[in-house]
Design a protein around this motif. Sequence first.
Motif, PDB file in Angstrom:
ATOM      1  N   ILE A 138      -8.084  -3.059  -0.358  1.00 54.07           N
ATOM      2  CA  ILE A 138      -7.967  -4.526  -0.452  1.00 54.07           C
ATOM      3  C   ILE A 138      -6.845  -5.023   0.448  1.00 54.07           C
ATOM      4  CG2 ILE A 138      -7.364  -6.437  -1.982  1.00 54.07           C
ATOM      5  CD1 ILE A 138      -8.757  -4.879  -4.254  1.00 54.07           C
ATOM      6  N   MET A 139      -5.701  -4.351   0.423  1.00 51.14           N
ATOM      7  CA  MET A 139      -4.567  -4.754   1.264  1.00 51.14           C
ATOM      8  C   MET A 139      -4.913  -4.640   2.747  1.00 51.14           C
ATOM      9  SD  MET A 139      -2.127  -5.622  -0.851  1.00 51.14           S
ATOM     10  CE  MET A 139      -3.485  -6.247  -1.883  1.00 51.14           C
ATOM     11  N   VAL A 169      -5.873   3.776  -6.632  1.00 47.32           N
ATOM     12  CA  VAL A 169      -4.918   3.476  -5.563  1.00 47.32           C
ATOM     13  C   VAL A 169      -5.645   3.232  -4.239  1.00 47.32           C
ATOM     14  CG1 VAL A 169      -2.995   4.386  -4.208  1.00 47.32           C
ATOM     15  CG2 VAL A 169      -3.064   4.758  -6.675  1.00 47.32           C
ATOM     16  N   THR A 212       2.732   1.813  -3.403  1.00 44.78           N
ATOM     17  CA  THR A 212       1.774   2.191  -4.457  1.00 44.78           C
ATOM     18  C   THR A 212       1.336   3.639  -4.293  1.00 44.78           C
ATOM     19  OG1 THR A 212       0.955  -0.091  -4.553  1.00 44.78           O
ATOM     20  CG2 THR A 212      -0.423   1.608  -5.536  1.00 44.78           C
ATOM     21  N   THR A 268       0.834  -1.207   0.000  1.00 40.62           N
ATOM     22  CA  THR A 268       0.000   0.000   0.000  1.00 40.62           C
ATOM     23  C   THR A 268       0.868   1.257   0.000  1.00 40.62           C
ATOM     24  OG1 THR A 268      -1.727  -1.164   1.242  1.00 40.62           O
ATOM     25  CG2 THR A 268      -1.805   1.235   1.240  1.00 40.62           C
ATOM     26  N   SER A 297      -7.825   4.655   3.570  1.00 34.90           N
ATOM     27  CA  SER A 297      -8.108   4.233   2.193  1.00 34.90           C
ATOM     28  C   SER A 297      -9.555   4.525   1.815  1.00 34.90           C
ATOM     29  CB  SER A 297      -7.824   2.733   2.036  1.00 34.90           C
ATOM     30  OG  SER A 297      -6.446   2.464   2.211  1.00 34.90           O
ATOM     31  N   VAL A 323      -6.847  -0.318  -4.201  1.00 37.92           N
ATOM     32  CA  VAL A 323      -5.732  -1.233  -3.918  1.00 37.92           C
ATOM     33  C   VAL A 323      -5.403  -1.226  -2.432  1.00 37.92           C
ATOM     34  CG1 VAL A 323      -3.280  -1.678  -4.314  1.00 37.92           C
ATOM     35  CG2 VAL A 323      -4.750  -1.028  -6.232  1.00 37.92           C
TER      36      VAL A 323
END
Length: 307
Positions: A138-139, A132, A38, A35, A171, A135
């Motif tokens: 999800i992490m 982003v 990215t 994370t 996020s 992503v």
Amino acid sequence: MGHSHDHGVSASEATSASSKYVWRLAIAIGLGLITFVTQLLVGLSTSSLALLSDSAHVFTDVFGVVMALVAILVARRTVRRSDRSFGMYRAEVLAALFNAVLLFGVAGWVLYEALGRLSEPPEVPGLPVVIVAIVGLIMNVAALLVLRSGAKDSLNVRGAYLEVMADMLGSIGVLISGLVTLIFGWRYADPVIGVLIGLFVLPRAYNLGKQALRILFQHAPTGLDIAEVTAALEGVDGVWEVHDLHVWTLTPGMEVASAHLAIDDAADPDAVLSASQHLLADSFDLHHATLQVEPVGMAEDCRKKSW
């Protein structure tokens, strides 16, 4: 006069609650690094202040989880010595306290940045931010699932769990602000979400720090009524009085107790010890108890020395 203690488990089985979750913490660190990298790369390439700010938040949280893992490894691998009879288990508690301070700092920083943006909301690119953020979400969800079981019985893992939860909220916040910016072009979405994240993290950081300080100050475990323990021990056949009762936590999952039991002259010391140890283990989950059995006549001298 007699003296005995009970471990409940063998030396090879004895371990702190946190040490069972080493690999889970390592996985959470790996997911957090994905994370962070990215967000950092996309934030630099798009000049997105939102992503760069959140990447700093993620880096701080990953650092906190790394500290928790290092503390557990140090505590588990440090060889006990005659002058270090409890090993280094308190390193886990110190790391949890540091994590709480870290969470306070991050929450304060997020609030400061969010309030600053209210006066001058920055340009937040919509589409790359949304991608982003997905992503990162999800992490973070994956890391939360990995750490969820350990957060129930380990203060250190709970600290890491809170770090990941703060990242997940970050996020979600970035995702919402990105969608709002992309669809409506409203720049105030990012600072408003930032304030909500900071307000969510602060009370949880306070609770984590409070629990760590309770352990460091050697307070009784939360939820354990010392008066109830005393009354239960005094109810054991042959026990006349209980004094110098102390119960504390070495590290989460490792509670320790000690007490003096004044017994009647006709009582069997071995029977009293056995009954008392089983009582503490079965009724109060205190498996490591050091008990001293002594005649009633010695109780007065002990009370004078008690602290």
